[in-house]
Design a protein around this motif. Sequence first.
Motif, PDB file in Angstrom:
ATOM      1  N   ARG A 286     -37.730  10.507 -29.730  1.00 20.49           N
ATOM      2  CA  ARG A 286     -38.986  10.632 -28.987  1.00 20.49           C
ATOM      3  C   ARG A 286     -38.775  10.405 -27.504  1.00 20.49           C
ATOM      4  NH1 ARG A 286     -42.425   7.217 -33.493  1.00 20.49           N
ATOM      5  NH2 ARG A 286     -42.922   8.996 -34.863  1.00 20.49           N
ATOM      6  N   LEU A 287     -37.975   9.395 -27.170  1.00 21.55           N
ATOM      7  CA  LEU A 287     -37.718   9.112 -25.764  1.00 21.55           C
ATOM      8  C   LEU A 287     -36.983  10.265 -25.091  1.00 21.55           C
ATOM      9  CD1 LEU A 287     -37.698   7.182 -23.355  1.00 21.55           C
ATOM     10  CD2 LEU A 287     -35.602   6.173 -24.267  1.00 21.55           C
ATOM     11  N   ILE A 288     -35.962  10.804 -25.754  1.00 16.30           N
ATOM     12  CA  ILE A 288     -35.183  11.888 -25.160  1.00 16.30           C
ATOM     13  C   ILE A 288     -36.000  13.167 -25.074  1.00 16.30           C
ATOM     14  CG2 ILE A 288     -33.143  13.340 -25.442  1.00 16.30           C
ATOM     15  CD1 ILE A 288     -32.619  10.476 -24.438  1.00 16.30           C
ATOM     16  N   ASN A 289     -36.825  13.448 -26.072  1.00 13.16           N
ATOM     17  CA  ASN A 289     -37.705  14.631 -25.983  1.00 13.16           C
ATOM     18  C   ASN A 289     -38.670  14.500 -24.808  1.00 13.16           C
ATOM     19  OD1 ASN A 289     -37.131  16.666 -28.023  1.00 13.16           O
ATOM     20  ND2 ASN A 289     -37.651  15.106 -29.553  1.00 13.16           N
ATOM     21  N   LEU A 290     -39.176  13.297 -24.569  1.00  6.41           N
ATOM     22  CA  LEU A 290     -40.046  13.081 -23.416  1.00  6.41           C
ATOM     23  C   LEU A 290     -39.271  13.303 -22.121  1.00  6.41           C
ATOM     24  CD1 LEU A 290     -42.689  12.156 -22.130  1.00  6.41           C
ATOM     25  CD2 LEU A 290     -41.914   9.775 -22.404  1.00  6.41           C
ATOM     26  N   MET A 291     -38.060  12.791 -22.055  1.00  7.26           N
ATOM     27  CA  MET A 291     -37.249  12.966 -20.845  1.00  7.26           C
ATOM     28  C   MET A 291     -36.955  14.443 -20.601  1.00  7.26           C
ATOM     29  SD  MET A 291     -34.536   9.790 -21.087  1.00  7.26           S
ATOM     30  CE  MET A 291     -33.661  10.377 -19.631  1.00  7.26           C
ATOM     31  N   LEU A 292     -36.706  15.195 -21.650  1.00  8.48           N
ATOM     32  CA  LEU A 292     -36.435  16.627 -21.491  1.00  8.48           C
ATOM     33  C   LEU A 292     -37.649  17.356 -20.961  1.00  8.48           C
ATOM     34  CD1 LEU A 292     -34.352  17.368 -24.726  1.00  8.48           C
ATOM     35  CD2 LEU A 292     -33.528  17.377 -22.369  1.00  8.48           C
ATOM     36  N   LYS A 293     -38.850  16.959 -21.406  1.00 11.56           N
ATOM     37  CA  LYS A 293     -40.071  17.580 -20.892  1.00 11.56           C
ATOM     38  C   LYS A 293     -40.250  17.270 -19.420  1.00 11.56           C
ATOM     39  CE  LYS A 293     -42.627  17.633 -25.270  1.00 11.56           C
ATOM     40  NZ  LYS A 293     -43.800  17.090 -26.011  1.00 11.56           N
ATOM     41  N   LEU A 294     -39.953  16.008 -19.042  1.00 11.75           N
ATOM     42  CA  LEU A 294     -40.100  15.621 -17.636  1.00 11.75           C
ATOM     43  C   LEU A 294     -39.055  16.277 -16.747  1.00 11.75           C
ATOM     44  CD1 LEU A 294     -40.861  11.796 -18.077  1.00 11.75           C
ATOM     45  CD2 LEU A 294     -42.477  13.630 -17.582  1.00 11.75           C
ATOM     46  N   MET A 295     -37.892  16.575 -17.318  1.00 12.50           N
ATOM     47  CA  MET A 295     -36.816  17.227 -16.547  1.00 12.50           C
ATOM     48  C   MET A 295     -37.149  18.673 -16.236  1.00 12.50           C
ATOM     49  SD  MET A 295     -33.502  15.662 -18.543  1.00 12.50           S
ATOM     50  CE  MET A 295     -32.338  16.778 -17.754  1.00 12.50           C
ATOM     51  N   GLY A 296     -38.030  19.281 -17.044  1.00  9.08           N
ATOM     52  CA  GLY A 296     -38.375  20.680 -16.827  1.00  9.08           C
ATOM     53  C   GLY A 296     -37.279  21.589 -17.344  1.00  9.08           C
ATOM     54  N   PRO A 297     -37.433  22.923 -17.137  1.00  5.60           N
ATOM     55  CA  PRO A 297     -36.443  23.883 -17.660  1.00  5.60           C
ATOM     56  C   PRO A 297     -35.095  23.765 -16.964  1.00  5.60           C
ATOM     57  CG  PRO A 297     -38.085  24.964 -16.283  1.00  5.60           C
ATOM     58  CD  PRO A 297     -38.537  23.551 -16.431  1.00  5.60           C
TER      59      PRO A 297
END
Length: 297
Positions: A286-297
């Motif tokens: 969950r934490l890494i998926n959130l970080m990936l969303k915040l990182m953008g494409p």
Amino acid sequence: MLDMTHYDPTPYYNWSYPDKGGLVPGSDAHRDAFCRLLTDTYNPYKPAVIAWPELSSEELARLAGLPFWDTAVAIEGRASLRMEWQANRLKDRQIAAALNLNAAEERRHKEVLHNMLTFYRIELGDEPVYLPPRDPEFGFLRTGFGECINSFFAFGLFDMARSSGFFPPALVDTFEPVIQEETRHIMFFVNYVAYRRAELNVVARTWFDLKCLVAIGEQFASRIGMAIETRRRRRTKVKSNFLTAGATSVAGGFSKRAFFELCLKENDRRMAGYDRRLLRPMMMPRLINLMLKLMGP
């Protein structure tokens, strides 16, 4: 002699609790299932008879150059003792037996690492003295949440080392049982936590939840501090940070996004074969998926 270089992990990737129906946290069936996850899939290999593959001088230099071996041995040694201390205080004999098996497997991981380093003549420092915690359950929670963090990233690093050729295939195959055992360990841990919460009253559950939050906070704070120190001393050999040092040595030019996505994929793959009714560690995904969303494409 048992030749671990030809170990086939397939049977241990497919296990289901034989009884049908739901596995509600706190129920007898749930307890029986997460304990049998460990006992039914136990792999009786012996570290003393592992056939370590011969390495070229270049491969040996890469192995010896990894700066985290002291830390890895200490992690396994501390984990095994904390699990034993917690098992000794439990009244539930089934959970205690499963936890003692978990401790024995952690102790075996330490022996595997020690034997490997001895075989390849890689110097290992003195092992620290481990002191029992005042609260064995809190010590176990710290270890369990720490393993959830370490294992998530280790899954990605292990596959990266395999696919990149950083380690020869024979050595990768030798360590496959150790990696898969960590999968079982963290699944056991999160199901134990859910079971423990369910059997407590409201007041005791609140106190237990607080201990979990403190344990998680300590683990993340420790790794953030290590990452900052590693960045400060990036040009020196750092032995204090297992994850950051490992990622730096093995990942090479991989982007953070690519590495995080690989960890997510490997995390899912390694747990896919175990009974879907059991809980999975979700904190790091969950934490890494959130970080990936915040990182953008």
